[in-house]
Design a protein around this motif. Structure first.
Motif, PDB file in Angstrom:
ATOM      1  N   LEU A   1       0.828  -1.204   0.000  1.00 31.83           N
ATOM      2  CA  LEU A   1       0.000   0.000   0.000  1.00 31.83           C
ATOM      3  C   LEU A   1       0.867   1.260   0.000  1.00 31.83           C
ATOM      4  N   SER A   2       1.969   1.225   0.726  1.00 32.46           N
ATOM      5  CA  SER A   2       2.863   2.380   0.774  1.00 32.46           C
ATOM      6  C   SER A   2       3.456   2.677  -0.594  1.00 32.46           C
ATOM      7  N   VAL A   3       3.936   1.644  -1.276  1.00 26.47           N
ATOM      8  CA  VAL A   3       4.499   1.827  -2.623  1.00 26.47           C
ATOM      9  C   VAL A   3       3.417   2.343  -3.580  1.00 26.47           C
ATOM     10  N   THR A   4       2.205   1.825  -3.416  1.00 28.88           N
ATOM     11  CA  THR A   4       1.094   2.274  -4.264  1.00 28.88           C
ATOM     12  C   THR A   4       0.811   3.756  -4.056  1.00 28.88           C
ATOM     13  N   MET A   5       0.801   4.189  -2.799  1.00 27.68           N
ATOM     14  CA  MET A   5       0.519   5.606  -2.521  1.00 27.68           C
ATOM     15  C   MET A   5       1.646   6.510  -3.026  1.00 27.68           C
ATOM     16  N   VAL A   6       2.885   6.063  -2.919  1.00 33.95           N
ATOM     17  CA  VAL A   6       4.000   6.835  -3.475  1.00 33.95           C
ATOM     18  C   VAL A   6       3.820   6.996  -4.982  1.00 33.95           C
ATOM     19  N   SER A   7       3.437   5.916  -5.647  1.00 33.48           N
ATOM     20  CA  SER A   7       3.241   5.981  -7.097  1.00 33.48           C
ATOM     21  C   SER A   7       2.096   6.922  -7.458  1.00 33.48           C
ATOM     22  N   LEU A   8       1.033   6.924  -6.652  1.00 32.09           N
ATOM     23  CA  LEU A   8      -0.115   7.788  -6.935  1.00 32.09           C
ATOM     24  C   LEU A   8       0.211   9.262  -6.667  1.00 32.09           C
ATOM     25  N   ILE A   9       0.976   9.522  -5.618  1.00 33.61           N
ATOM     26  CA  ILE A   9       1.396  10.902  -5.338  1.00 33.61           C
ATOM     27  C   ILE A   9       2.196  11.445  -6.508  1.00 33.61           C
ATOM     28  N   LEU A  10       3.118  10.640  -7.025  1.00 37.45           N
ATOM     29  CA  LEU A  10       3.937  11.077  -8.157  1.00 37.45           C
ATOM     30  C   LEU A  10       3.106  11.205  -9.433  1.00 37.45           C
ATOM     31  N   ALA A  11       2.222  10.242  -9.668  1.00 40.00           N
ATOM     32  CA  ALA A  11       1.426  10.258 -10.900  1.00 40.00           C
ATOM     33  C   ALA A  11       0.466  11.440 -10.925  1.00 40.00           C
ATOM     34  N   THR A  12      -0.194  11.699  -9.803  1.00 39.15           N
ATOM     35  CA  THR A  12      -1.137  12.818  -9.766  1.00 39.15           C
ATOM     36  C   THR A  12      -0.408  14.155  -9.645  1.00 39.15           C
ATOM     37  N   GLY A  13       0.712  14.163  -8.937  1.00 39.98           N
ATOM     38  CA  GLY A  13       1.467  15.396  -8.772  1.00 39.98           C
ATOM     39  C   GLY A  13       2.067  15.891 -10.063  1.00 39.98           C
ATOM     40  N   ARG A  14       2.464  14.978 -10.933  1.00 33.65           N
ATOM     41  CA  ARG A  14       3.103  15.389 -12.189  1.00 33.65           C
ATOM     42  C   ARG A  14       2.128  16.001 -13.179  1.00 33.65           C
ATOM     43  N   ARG A  15       0.850  15.966 -12.856  1.00 32.43           N
ATOM     44  CA  ARG A  15      -0.119  16.676 -13.690  1.00 32.43           C
ATOM     45  C   ARG A  15      -0.150  18.160 -13.361  1.00 32.43           C
ATOM     46  N   LEU A  16       0.515  18.533 -12.279  1.00 29.78           N
ATOM     47  CA  LEU A  16       0.520  19.922 -11.834  1.00 29.78           C
ATOM     48  C   LEU A  16       1.842  20.585 -12.217  1.00 29.78           C
TER      49      LEU A  16
ATOM     50  N   ILE B   1      -3.104  11.146   5.639  1.00 28.18           N
ATOM     51  CA  ILE B   1      -2.297  12.236   5.069  1.00 28.18           C
ATOM     52  C   ILE B   1      -2.008  12.022   3.583  1.00 28.18           C
ATOM     53  N   PRO B   2      -1.388  10.898   3.180  1.00 27.83           N
ATOM     54  CA  PRO B   2      -1.157  10.717   1.732  1.00 27.83           C
ATOM     55  C   PRO B   2      -2.444  10.586   0.942  1.00 27.83           C
ATOM     56  N   VAL B   3      -3.492  10.022   1.547  1.00 26.62           N
ATOM     57  CA  VAL B   3      -4.770   9.899   0.838  1.00 26.62           C
ATOM     58  C   VAL B   3      -5.328  11.286   0.512  1.00 26.62           C
ATOM     59  N   ILE B   4      -5.266  12.202   1.479  1.00 24.27           N
ATOM     60  CA  ILE B   4      -5.754  13.571   1.258  1.00 24.27           C
ATOM     61  C   ILE B   4      -4.904  14.275   0.201  1.00 24.27           C
ATOM     62  N   VAL B   5      -3.587  14.062   0.254  1.00 21.05           N
ATOM     63  CA  VAL B   5      -2.702  14.688  -0.745  1.00 21.05           C
ATOM     64  C   VAL B   5      -3.021  14.177  -2.149  1.00 21.05           C
ATOM     65  N   ILE B   6      -3.212  12.874  -2.282  1.00 21.18           N
ATOM     66  CA  ILE B   6      -3.544  12.291  -3.589  1.00 21.18           C
ATOM     67  C   ILE B   6      -4.872  12.855  -4.094  1.00 21.18           C
ATOM     68  N   ALA B   7      -5.867  12.936  -3.206  1.00 19.58           N
ATOM     69  CA  ALA B   7      -7.163  13.491  -3.590  1.00 19.58           C
ATOM     70  C   ALA B   7      -7.026  14.961  -4.006  1.00 19.58           C
ATOM     71  N   GLY B   8      -6.218  15.695  -3.240  1.00 14.67           N
ATOM     72  CA  GLY B   8      -6.006  17.106  -3.577  1.00 14.67           C
ATOM     73  C   GLY B   8      -5.314  17.289  -4.902  1.00 14.67           C
ATOM     74  N   PHE B   9      -4.288  16.492  -5.163  1.00 16.34           N
ATOM     75  CA  PHE B   9      -3.590  16.556  -6.450  1.00 16.34           C
ATOM     76  C   PHE B   9      -4.530  16.200  -7.597  1.00 16.34           C
ATOM     77  N   THR B  10      -5.373  15.193  -7.365  1.00 15.31           N
ATOM     78  CA  THR B  10      -6.303  14.757  -8.410  1.00 15.31           C
ATOM     79  C   THR B  10      -7.293  15.860  -8.743  1.00 15.31           C
ATOM     80  N   LEU B  11      -7.864  16.481  -7.716  1.00 13.69           N
ATOM     81  CA  LEU B  11      -8.829  17.564  -7.949  1.00 13.69           C
ATOM     82  C   LEU B  11      -8.155  18.765  -8.612  1.00 13.69           C
ATOM     83  N   ALA B  12      -6.960  19.092  -8.155  1.00  6.28           N
ATOM     84  CA  ALA B  12      -6.237  20.224  -8.743  1.00  6.28           C
ATOM     85  C   ALA B  12      -5.905  19.949 -10.209  1.00  6.28           C
ATOM     86  N   GLY B  13      -5.569  18.712 -10.530  1.00  4.87           N
ATOM     87  CA  GLY B  13      -5.267  18.354 -11.911  1.00  4.87           C
ATOM     88  C   GLY B  13      -6.489  18.425 -12.818  1.00  4.87           C
ATOM     89  N   GLN B  14      -7.655  18.133 -12.252  1.00  6.81           N
ATOM     90  CA  GLN B  14      -8.898  18.192 -13.055  1.00  6.81           C
ATOM     91  C   GLN B  14      -9.352  19.619 -13.272  1.00  6.81           C
TER      92      GLN B  14
END
Length: 206
Positions: free
Chosen positions: A111-126, A190-203
């Protein structure tokens, strides 16, 4: 007549290139974003198996009581002791083997590796995230997730100790396990909220 022996070449030990190691580690972390979908699928699959075991097997061993791992708000020492008593030694050994020494040994890391990948994937849209140095991107993702990882494994160890040695179950050890459970879920948010925030910001970006 004198003979000259060839001079021995000076042996210089290879220096440990910390920069190269750092770059390699950064590149490995950043590559996780390419596998975000596969990692999400793997995490969901393991979580599904763990959930099925919890509701269809483990709760039958404890008389319907939820496992300590499922109590997001923690538990009192009396509630923890009631769960251990309902399980008995046989039930405790089954959960120890089929949960803490198998699936839950893998799941926090996965799960940790998955969240790291999602933070990077969603963050790079910004734009601002992409503008950050690669090492800082990787470091930010790891720092956001690592506290949860450590807390989850600490909680697993605390509960596994209770299951393996019922004599260690006392108000202090049960309260400690409860605090770790609450901390684990709080740090997971914490990482879940960051991923959600990055996703919304990217949209919302134009």
């Amino acid at each position: 007549m004198t003979s000259r022996l060839p001079a021995k070449a000076r042996i210089i030990p290879a220096e440990f290139d910390q920069n190269a190691v750092g770059r390699s580690l950064t590149a490995m972390i950043l590559r996780l974003s390419r596998h975000a979908a596969a990692l999400c699928f793997a995490s969901a699959a393991v979580f599904t198996v763990m959930t099925v075991l919890e509701f269809f097997y483990f709760r039958s061993l404890s008389g319907g009581l939820p496992s300590l791992d499922m109590r997001f708000a923690g538990f009192t020492p009396d509630e923890g002791m009631a769960w251990l008593t309902a399980l008995g030694r046989r039930g405790g050994e089954i959960i120890l083997v089929w949960h803490y020494l198998t699936f839950d040994l893998l799941f926090p890391a996965l799960l940790s590796v998955t969240m790291v990948s999602l933070i990077l994937a969603t963050g790079r849209r910004l734009k601002n995230f992409r503008a950050m140095p690669a090492q800082l991107q990787a470091l930010l993702a790891v720092v956001l997730v690592l506290p949860y990882t450590l807390a989850d494994y600490a909680q697993n160890i605390a509960v596994a100790r209770l299951l393996s040695d019922f004599l260690s179950a006392n108000p202090d050890s049960l309260s400690f396990a409860s605090a770790l459970t609450v901390t684990k879920f709080a740090l997971l948010a914490i990482p879940v909220i960051v991923i959600a925030g990055f996703t919304l910001a990217g949209q919302k970006r134009p």
